[in-house]
Design a protein around this motif. Structure first.
Motif, PDB file in Angstrom:
ATOM      1  N   ARG A   1      23.865  11.092  -9.193  1.00  0.00           N
ATOM      2  CA  ARG A   1      24.077  10.731  -7.876  1.00  0.00           C
ATOM      3  C   ARG A   1      25.433  11.957  -7.183  1.00  0.00           C
ATOM      4  N   TYR A  15      23.849  14.740  -5.930  1.00  0.00           N
ATOM      5  CA  TYR A  15      22.735  14.081  -4.926  1.00  0.00           C
ATOM      6  C   TYR A  15      23.990  14.708  -3.557  1.00  0.00           C
ATOM      7  N   THR A  32      16.141  14.430  -2.354  1.00  0.00           N
ATOM      8  CA  THR A  32      16.128  14.212  -3.997  1.00  0.00           C
ATOM      9  C   THR A  32      16.724  14.641  -4.625  1.00  0.00           C
ATOM     10  N   VAL A  33      16.899  15.339  -6.339  1.00  0.00           N
ATOM     11  CA  VAL A  33      17.685  16.375  -6.102  1.00  0.00           C
ATOM     12  C   VAL A  33      17.432  15.933  -7.794  1.00  0.00           C
ATOM     13  N   PRO A  55      16.880  20.473  -4.593  1.00  0.00           N
ATOM     14  CA  PRO A  55      16.666  19.849  -3.678  1.00  0.00           C
ATOM     15  C   PRO A  55      15.047  19.670  -3.946  1.00  0.00           C
ATOM     16  N   GLU A  99      16.441   2.957  -4.681  1.00  0.00           N
ATOM     17  CA  GLU A  99      16.862   4.410  -5.697  1.00  0.00           C
ATOM     18  C   GLU A  99      16.002   4.777  -6.756  1.00  0.00           C
TER      19      GLU A  99
END
Length: 514
Positions: free
Chosen positions: A481, A484, A428-429, A414, A452
């Motif tokens: 996603r 995340y 953020t990932v 992240p 996004e």
């Protein structure tokens, strides 16, 4: 006479039996001793460790990362003798939080530490790498910009390091942003006459600590947290001729046009106006800014060279591990931005080089694309020292990557941004190829909606195209996603409940599903 002879015979018999039993016992003991020696391995000599850590250094600021204009012989020498990590990121791209991350091996939401939020707690500090190494018998030293306070009451501002310095055997650290003028740093005043610029002075202080450690016959770990190349722009005059006539190339994502496709939220912080304020918008001032910036880095390179030369002189270079990195990146005009903070490549990505001269399994001069973060440096240092990595650490040891550059020690990483204007806050990932950014902020009056972004870092390293809305990347979007959401769950389960961090587990929940 008969009695006397009988006594002699009995004595000889007893003596013979005793000698036989003694011989058997001796053989038995010798056998046990041999077995014991085989079973007990020779204790491995602990390595010395030096961690060089700069401030605001972009990933492309030396030759080993492909910049052929710059002059960084000692840093490039580290890359030639070690492993260079091409995808290394700071899990928070601003100095205070990043330094707390790298000291503790924890993500920001577990340290509770950043500007606008608060200090690092004593609990988190108690398992920092300097404390654990000292407990394990290491001599630990520090020089430079400490960058954060240790306090359970959010105290210690502008006195950073005052609480922590008791946990070091050698202290040449200074509070707040420190000064490039050595004389203005109280702990460094003794070096001011010979080394008036602090960057070189930190090299001299490191050499003193190394010699003190050798005298005590103990392994050592020295952390050198340079101020350079952080502003103000005050490079060492000793190197004024280094880039006098240099002309620096612009990255493919340089300028305002290369930032128009990014989320509106990215332009709502100080990074946007600094493109013009700091002179990146005009050729003449751009070149001058880059010359001064890299001159500051050259000073770091020179200081590192001082230390490397001393290691060779003392003949301990073959048992000294070197780690080189920076606390965050720097935009230098990319996407029409200045400074750092934002999760785009130039803001969050930094150099990382690790040299382990003891391990002949390592193929030196190798570049790896294995994903790594600043918290991994912490775990790696402890692993090198043979100290158990705490279970609550977020960092993972990178030692397996050194032996096999294709090894992946983590699935994702992240980048936390919760500093400054709320409009710029985001989570953020990343995985080994893609980066996903979720911008939560919305403002109906300004027409700003949650957004996004998805970037293919392998094929688009300069983030020139947001592919989040392309049907062909739907599977990748769904995967990121999920990563995340997993990261946000980790924040909710393990993050601190103070300093305003708990609210982000709701704020950062995704509203977009299509």
């Amino acid at each position: 006479m008969r009695l006397k002879n009988n006594i002699k015979l009995e004595y000889k018999f007893i003596l013979g039996v005793s000698l036989m039993l003694g011989l058997l016992a001796l053989q038995s003991c010798q056998g046990q001793k041999v077995k014991a020696e085989v079973a007990t391995p020779t204790e491995e000599k602990k390595p010395n460790i030096i961690f060089f850590f700069t401030d605001d250094q972009s990933y492309d600021s030396h030759k080993s990362y492909g910049n052929n204009v710059v002059n960084t012989p000692n840093i490039d020498g580290l890359a030639e003798n070690g492993v260079l990590f091409q995808r290394h990121y700071n899990t928070t791209a601003i100095c205070m939080a990043s330094r707390a991350n790298v000291m503790t091996g924890l993500y920001e939401y577990k340290t509770g530490c950043n500007f606008d939020h608060g200090s690092l707690g004593t609990k988190q500090w108690s398992t920092s790498y300097p404390v654990l190494l000292r407990d394990a018998g290491y001599k630990v030293g520090f020089a430079g910009k400490f960058g954060f306070s240790v306090s359970d009451t959010n105290g210690g501002w502008k006195k950073e390091g005052e609480v922590a310095k008791k946990d070091f055997d050698f202290w040449a650290g200074s509070p707040h942003q420190t000064s490039y003028k050595t004389i203005e740093n109280k702990s460094m005043a003794q070096y001011a006459e010979e080394y008036p610029h602090s960057t070189r002075a930190y090299g001299a202080a490191t050499i003193d600590f190394i010699n003190e450690s050798i005298e005590s016959n103990a392994p050592f770990c020295m952390s050198v947290y340079f101020k350079a190349p952080h502003r103000p722009v005050e490079p060492d005059p000793m190197f004024d001729d280094i880039y006098k006539d240099a002309v620096f190339d612009k990255l493919p994502n340089y300028g305002r046009e290369a930032g128009k496709h990014l989320a509106e939220q990215s332009r709502m912080g100080r990074q946007y106006p600094r493109f013009e304020e700091w002179g990146y918008d005009k050729e003449e001032t751009y070149q001058e800014a880059l010359r001064k910036y890299h001159q500051l880095i050259y000073g770091v390179d020179y200081s590192i060279g001082m230390v490397l030369e001393e290691l060779k002189r003392l003949k301990i270079d073959d048992n000294t591990i070197i780690v080189f990195s920076s606390d965050n990146g720097y935009f230098n005009g990319s996407h029409g931005l200045g400074s750092k903070v934002l999760p785009y490549e130039e803001g969050a990505r930094t150099p990382l080089i690790i040299v382990d001269p003891r391990n002949d399994k390592i193929k030196i001069g190798v570049k790896t694309a294995s994903l790594s973060g600043n918290v991994d440096i912490t775990a790696t240092i402890l692993d090198f020292a043979g100290v158990e990595i705490p279970a609550h650490y977020d960092g993972k040891s990178l030692r397996p990557v050194l032996e096999n550059s294709k090894t992946q020690v983590r699935e994702s990483l992240p980048i936390v941004q919760v500093w400054g204007p709320k409009a710029t806050h985001c989570l953020t990932v990343m995985d080994d190829q893609y980066k996903y950014v979720y911008w939560y902020y919305e403002d109906e009056k300004q027409g700003i909606k949650p957004t996004e972004e998805l970037f293919d870092i392998v094929n688009d390293p300069f983030e020139l195209e947001n592919i989040a809305h392309k049907d062909s990347y739907k599977p990748q979007l769904e995967k990121l996603r999920k990563l995340y959401d997993n990261q946000l769950n980790h924040w909710q389960n393990e993050g601190v409940k103070y300093n305003g961090y708990a609210e982000y587990t709701s704020t950062f929940k995704r509203k977009l599903t299509k």
